[in-house]
Design a protein around this motif. Structure first.
Motif, mmCIF file in Angstrom:
data_model
loop_
_atom_site.group_PDB
_atom_site.id
_atom_site.type_symbol
_atom_site.label_atom_id
_atom_site.label_comp_id
_atom_site.label_asym_id
_atom_site.label_seq_id
_atom_site.Cartn_x
_atom_site.Cartn_y
_atom_site.Cartn_z
ATOM 1 N N ASN A 36 22.227 -13.162 69.840
ATOM 2 C CA ASN A 36 23.443 -13.132 68.971
ATOM 3 C C ASN A 36 23.371 -12.077 67.904
ATOM 4 O O ASN A 36 22.374 -12.135 67.237
ATOM 5 N N ASP A 37 24.397 -11.236 67.661
ATOM 6 C CA ASP A 37 24.054 -10.238 66.690
ATOM 7 C C ASP A 37 25.460 -10.062 65.906
ATOM 8 O O ASP A 37 26.533 -10.564 66.452
ATOM 9 N N MET A 87 5.307 20.097 45.650
ATOM 10 C CA MET A 87 5.431 19.232 46.601
ATOM 11 C C MET A 87 6.847 19.162 46.902
ATOM 12 O O MET A 87 7.941 19.199 46.158
ATOM 13 N N SER A 88 7.203 19.047 48.211
ATOM 14 C CA SER A 88 8.553 19.020 48.270
ATOM 15 C C SER A 88 8.959 18.014 49.627
ATOM 16 O O SER A 88 8.018 17.602 50.337
ATOM 17 N N LEU A 89 10.394 17.573 49.699
ATOM 18 C CA LEU A 89 10.619 16.659 50.708
ATOM 19 C C LEU A 89 11.034 17.371 52.142
ATOM 20 O O LEU A 89 11.600 18.496 52.098
ATOM 21 N N VAL A 90 10.460 16.837 52.883
ATOM 22 C CA VAL A 90 10.760 17.498 54.300
ATOM 23 C C VAL A 90 11.715 16.633 55.113
ATOM 24 O O VAL A 90 12.681 17.010 55.755
ATOM 25 N N SER A 91 11.679 15.104 55.130
ATOM 26 C CA SER A 91 12.797 14.236 55.711
ATOM 27 C C SER A 91 12.695 12.892 54.993
ATOM 28 O O SER A 91 11.375 12.337 54.279
ATOM 29 N N ILE A 92 13.809 12.176 55.107
ATOM 30 C CA ILE A 92 13.889 10.869 54.683
ATOM 31 C C ILE A 92 14.661 9.803 55.960
ATOM 32 O O ILE A 92 15.654 10.486 56.341
ATOM 33 N N ARG A 93 14.021 9.043 56.270
ATOM 34 C CA ARG A 93 14.413 8.135 57.364
ATOM 35 C C ARG A 93 14.401 6.754 56.817
ATOM 36 O O ARG A 93 13.452 6.332 56.390
ATOM 37 N N VAL A 94 15.511 6.011 57.481
ATOM 38 C CA VAL A 94 15.669 4.659 57.014
ATOM 39 C C VAL A 94 15.751 4.006 58.425
ATOM 40 O O VAL A 94 16.625 4.392 59.026
ATOM 41 N N GLN A 95 15.144 2.870 58.510
ATOM 42 C CA GLN A 95 15.123 1.911 59.565
ATOM 43 C C GLN A 95 15.433 0.489 59.063
ATOM 44 O O GLN A 95 15.124 0.205 58.103
ATOM 45 N N GLY A 96 16.221 -0.260 59.983
ATOM 46 C CA GLY A 96 16.758 -1.618 59.670
ATOM 47 C C GLY A 96 18.070 -1.770 59.049
ATOM 48 O O GLY A 96 18.382 -2.900 58.629
ATOM 49 N N LEU A 97 18.780 -0.686 59.105
ATOM 50 C CA LEU A 97 20.026 -0.836 58.557
ATOM 51 C C LEU A 97 21.021 -1.553 59.432
ATOM 52 O O LEU A 97 22.039 -2.173 59.051
ATOM 53 N N ASP A 98 20.575 -1.898 60.716
ATOM 54 C CA ASP A 98 21.123 -2.774 61.722
ATOM 55 C C ASP A 98 20.578 -4.245 61.901
ATOM 56 O O ASP A 98 20.479 -4.710 62.906
ATOM 57 N N THR A 99 20.082 -4.874 60.773
ATOM 58 C CA THR A 99 19.431 -6.028 60.836
ATOM 59 C C THR A 99 20.082 -6.912 59.741
ATOM 60 O O THR A 99 19.344 -7.999 59.216
ATOM 61 N N PHE A 100 21.467 -6.858 59.408
ATOM 62 C CA PHE A 100 21.974 -7.866 58.736
ATOM 63 C C PHE A 100 22.203 -8.999 59.548
ATOM 64 O O PHE A 100 22.225 -9.259 60.651
ATOM 65 N N LYS A 101 21.756 -10.167 58.896
ATOM 66 C CA LYS A 101 21.723 -11.491 59.436
ATOM 67 C C LYS A 101 22.589 -12.558 58.676
ATOM 68 O O LYS A 101 23.016 -13.654 59.415
ATOM 69 N N GLU A 102 23.545 -12.146 57.729
ATOM 70 C CA GLU A 102 24.258 -13.002 57.078
ATOM 71 C C GLU A 102 25.296 -12.190 56.383
ATOM 72 O O GLU A 102 25.071 -11.137 55.606
ATOM 73 N N ASN A 116 31.002 -10.471 47.347
ATOM 74 C CA ASN A 116 30.482 -9.950 48.622
ATOM 75 C C ASN A 116 28.926 -10.427 48.946
ATOM 76 O O ASN A 116 28.195 -9.993 47.951
ATOM 77 N N LEU A 117 28.644 -11.195 49.610
ATOM 78 C CA LEU A 117 27.231 -11.520 49.981
ATOM 79 C C LEU A 117 26.829 -11.162 51.282
ATOM 80 O O LEU A 117 27.220 -11.321 52.234
ATOM 81 N N LEU A 118 25.468 -10.427 51.225
ATOM 82 C CA LEU A 118 24.946 -9.699 52.534
ATOM 83 C C LEU A 118 23.169 -10.105 52.506
ATOM 84 O O LEU A 118 22.793 -10.022 51.462
ATOM 85 N N LYS A 119 22.693 -10.480 53.763
ATOM 86 C CA LYS A 119 21.352 -10.772 53.830
ATOM 87 C C LYS A 119 20.904 -9.786 55.114
ATOM 88 O O LYS A 119 21.554 -9.678 56.090
ATOM 89 N N MET A 120 19.898 -9.092 54.756
ATOM 90 C CA MET A 120 19.127 -8.034 55.838
ATOM 91 C C MET A 120 17.947 -8.690 55.963
ATOM 92 O O MET A 120 16.860 -9.363 55.230
ATOM 93 N N GLU A 121 17.352 -8.602 57.143
ATOM 94 C CA GLU A 121 15.968 -8.880 57.648
ATOM 95 C C GLU A 121 14.935 -8.087 56.907
ATOM 96 O O GLU A 121 13.953 -8.352 56.387
#
Length: 255
Positions: A36-37, A87-102, A116-121
């Motif tokens: 369930n998601d 020193m320079s930035l090449v890329s920035i990646r984010v994982q877990g944006l789809d892990t909301f649980k509440e 608003n209340l949100l919880k993520m894994e």
């Protein structure tokens, strides 16, 4: 719109639209693995994430904080008597944006304010950097190596935050005139709820934000050509993290 009097001012259909929005984002759906998601996770996957489940951030959005004119995404420049380093930035990646649980959305706490209340894994940030080091070109440099080739290293810093809680309140000014011109039929289609409500927003601002993190995973550094440097940098980052982890958690936004 006064949310405390929303039914008397605008009728039941606005209340119904807000309830549908809450249901759209928070209702459970069956994911690919049969579990369930939440609806918001499915929405984020389909609209924001790539095939690897990652969201990429344009490095120029971050490097712009370091310089107004920054075409190479440089975040650090140093030049002393020994070396010249950038020193320079090449890329920035984010994982877990789809892990909301509440999700607990649109709770009226004032005439024009909702909580608003949100919880993520978890959230994992992977920042790829390029460091270029060359011998100093200063006239007072310790060594003369003007013909030496620069050394370039591309490496990645990754860190993860687990069990994230976000509690925020928003001052939301909905235009009654605009809401009155929206056809009821369009609001009954779930794909139209967000555009319809957004079109009626005259002003929106955060009035409160509290961010909590149960656990921060020590950062890892990978990608150095020399394994020894890789190990030294990773060990140093872990040691610094262990020293300041509790202080960083306490410093999370809370106002």
């Amino acid at each position: 719109v006064n949310f405390q009097e929303i039914e008397t001012l605008a009728g039941e259909w606005i209340q119904k639209a807000l309830e549908q929005l809450d249901s759209l984002l928070g209702s459970g759906t069956s994911s690919n693995n049969g579990q369930n998601d939440l609806g918001i996770n499915e929405l984020i996957r389909s609209s924001l994430l790539d095939d690897q489940g990652e969201f990429s951030i344009d490095p120029s959005l971050i490097s712009g904080f370091f310089s107004d004119e920054n075409s190479n995404n440089i975040i650090f420049e140093g030049h002393d008597k020994l070396t010249e380093t950038t020193m320079s930035l090449v890329s920035i990646r984010v994982q877990g944006l789809d892990t909301f649980k509440e999700l607990d959305l649109l709770n009226v706490v004032g005439n024009y304010t909702v909580r608003n209340l949100l919880k993520m894994e978890r959230l994992t940030f992977s920042i790829e950097l390029e460091a270029t080091m060359m011998a100093s070109s200063l006239s007072s440099s310790f060594i003369d190596a003007s013909n030496a080739k620069p050394i370039t290293e591309v490496f990645t810093i990754a860190f993860t935050a687990n069990d994230i809680g976000i509690d925020f309140t928003i001052l939301l000014a909905l235009n009654e005139m605009t809401l009155g011109t929206i056809q009821l039929g369009s609001m009954l289609h779930t794909t139209n709820i967000l555009p319809c409500l957004f079109s009626a927003i005259d002003k929106a601002s955060f009035t409160g934000l509290a961010l909590t993190v149960t656990d921060l995973v020590p950062p890892t550094m990978t990608g150095f050509l020399d394994r020894g440097i890789d190990q030294i940098m990773s060990s140093g980052a872990t040691a610094l993290f262990n020293m300041y982890e509790k202080a960083m958690i306490r410093a999370m936004p809370n106002f």
